[in-house]
Enzyme design. Structure first.
Site: not given
Ligand code: NAP
Length: 442
Positions: A106, A135, A191, A206, A312
């Site tokens: 986002k 989400g 967080e 959003k 999630g």
């Molecule tokens: P996360 O748990 O922090 O995971 C990020 C992943 O990206 C990790 O596997 C990390 O690698 C990898 N990464 C980060 N920087 C990198 C780089 N420079 N080069 C290569 N890999 C890299 O994030 P998430 O919660 O899954 O969220 C991902 C996206 O979805 C975000 O944009 C977030 O805003 C969006 N989103 C998330 C949710 C939610 O519920 N979590 C909901 C809606 C939208 P490593 O594992 O090796 O560190």
């Protein structure tokens, strides 16, 4: 039966959401192939640390730190790394190579959506980001496709689960903000650094996306007026409750016409995020805990509400895979069609031109004629009062009586309301203005 073609899917990121997307891509490969009309082959997963422990058991040979090479060889790219860079560069590279892109980012879409769309349009490929707003809730595609034949007039969204959880805790337990935040952190809803959530920045990104799609105009993050929930007190919540309201952090996008704006703002769209009082019978008032919901008003459809899990890993993966299947179909059938239109070209109104109702709490001297003086001041500023309630308090030590006054106004512009509050503060009978909050849904 003809053999299905294979589309290569590059996954960037394997965190909360990415790991679940990878799992579903592997586990549900046959179902997804049948729905997409092509086999979706996970060709690799780019991460920072290829040896990190993952939530899901995935083949080690899929992992790489070389995202650039992975992207160059893909038909479909899923970006779930988050942050602006390198996500932005990798998405642009994917689009230039003719790959469709699905992202949940986002922050990036709100900040740089026009550049990404321009690149996708040039390449004739699909760029989609259903997961970026609320989400799991299908909300962007209903706005973009299902409501394409209607005119949306207003969008009210609870689009940040952390703040909804905190405000809901405060409402149900009477807790102060700091205690409700600590509880949200203990349960994993907030967080360690909750700034992006509690200051409203996440909801603002959003709001920009929702407004852009709803009003067919690209609104940037700087067009969104943003106030978080850090200054909402237990007293505000209790007073709101007493008056039949609940406080929610709402992302609001609404079209206002000239007649509505007293500040010369003209016709345009007011896009804003702020704590808002809602009548307890409003459908959004029933959204508890960390759930999200988006309430839409459209000229022909009337009122619509979309409700579900706003975050999630697995719920968000559902939205990502929906986009992925849709993008794969576009590759199979040829041509993505236009994914968004920007023919609306309505301007973003400044916050002063926003028009809404207000709740004002005043601590006043308990003297005859006070109510009349306050009411007259409101009338002089063109702000009409809908409800005025007075409660008398007696200080046990000094034995001095004061009155708490709660006022709900009819719709007025921010500018008129701000001038009224300033004037009220100047009255000698006013001890303090205890709260000024906006009200929707009355
Ligand atoms: P996360 O748990 O922090 O995971 C990020 C992943 O990206 C990790 O596997 C990390 O690698 C990898 N990464 C980060 N920087 C990198 C780089 N420079 N080069 C290569 N890999 C890299 O994030 P998430 O919660 O899954 O969220 C991902 C996206 O979805 C975000 O944009 C977030 O805003 C969006 N989103 C998330 C949710 C939610 O519920 N979590 C909901 C809606 C939208 P490593 O594992 O090796 O560190």
């Amino acid at each position: 039966m003809t053999e299905l073609r294979t589309l290569k899917v590059a996954l960037l990121g394997c965190g909360n959401v990415g790991a679940q997307v990878a799992r579903i891509l592997i586990e549900d490969a046959d179902t997804l192939a049948a729905r997409a009309g092509a086999k979706l082959q996970l060709s690799g997963i780019a991460v920072r640390n290829v040896h990190a422990q993952r939530d899901v058991d995935l083949p080690q040979e899929l992992f790489t730190t070389d995202a650039d090479t992975l992207v160059k060889d893909a038909d479909l790219v899923i970006e779930l790394m988050g942050g602006i860079e390198p996500a932005r560069t990798l998405i642009l590279s994917a689009l230039r190579n003719g790959a469709c892109v699905v992202t949940g980012n986002k922050a990036l879409v709100a900040q740089d959506g026009p550049t990404l769309h321009e690149e996708a349009d040039k390449a004739g490929v699909q760029l989609s980001y259903e997961a970026a707003v609320a989400g799991a809730i299908p909300i962007l595609r209903p706005i973009r496709d299902s409501l394409a034949g209607d005119r949306i007039t207003r969008v009210l969204g609870i689009v940040n689960g952390t703040t909804n959880f905190i405000l809901d805790q405060m409402d149900t337990t009477g807790a102060q903000f700091a205690d409700a935040l600590a509880e949200a952190q203990r349960l994993g809803y907030a967080e360690a650094d909750p700034t992006a959530d509690v200051e409203g920045h996440d909801a603002a990104a959003k709001a920009a996306i929702l407004a852009s799609l709803s009003f067919h105009t690209r609104f940037a993050l700087e067009n969104v007026h943003c106030e978080g929930i850090t200054s909402v007190t237990a007293a505000d919540i209790a007073a709101a409750k007493d008056a039949g309201f609940v406080i929610k952090l709402l992302a609001i996008a609404e079209k206002l016409n000239v007649a509505d704006t007293e500040t010369g703002g003209g016709e345009g769209v007011s896009v804003r995020v702020h704590p808002t009082l809602l009548p307890r019978e409003h459908p959004l008032a029933a959204v508890h805990g960390a759930f999200n919901a988006v309430f839409i008003e459209a000229e022909n459809a009337g009122e619509l509400m979309f409700y579900g899990q706003g975050a999630g890993g697995t719920p968000t993966a559902s939205a990502v895979l929906g986009d992925l299947v849709s993008a794969a179909r576009s590759l199979v059938l040829g041509g993505p069609g236009r994914t968004e239109t920007t023919t609306g070209q309505v301007s973003a109104l400044p916050i002063d031109a926003a028009v809404t109702s207000y709740y004002i709490g005043l601590d006043v001297a308990d003297q005859p004629g006070v109510l009349a003086r306050i009411a007259q001041l409101f009338a002089e500023h063109g702000v009409s009062i809908e409800i005025m309630r007075q409660t008398i308090h007696r200080d046990a030590e000094s034995n001095v009586e004061s009155a708490e006054l709660r006022i709900v106004t009819h719709r007025a512009s921010e500018a008129a309301l701000a001038a009224t509050v300033e004037a009220v503060k100047g009255l000698d009978v006013i001890n303090s203005v205890t709260s000024v909050l906006r009200v929707e849904g009355v």
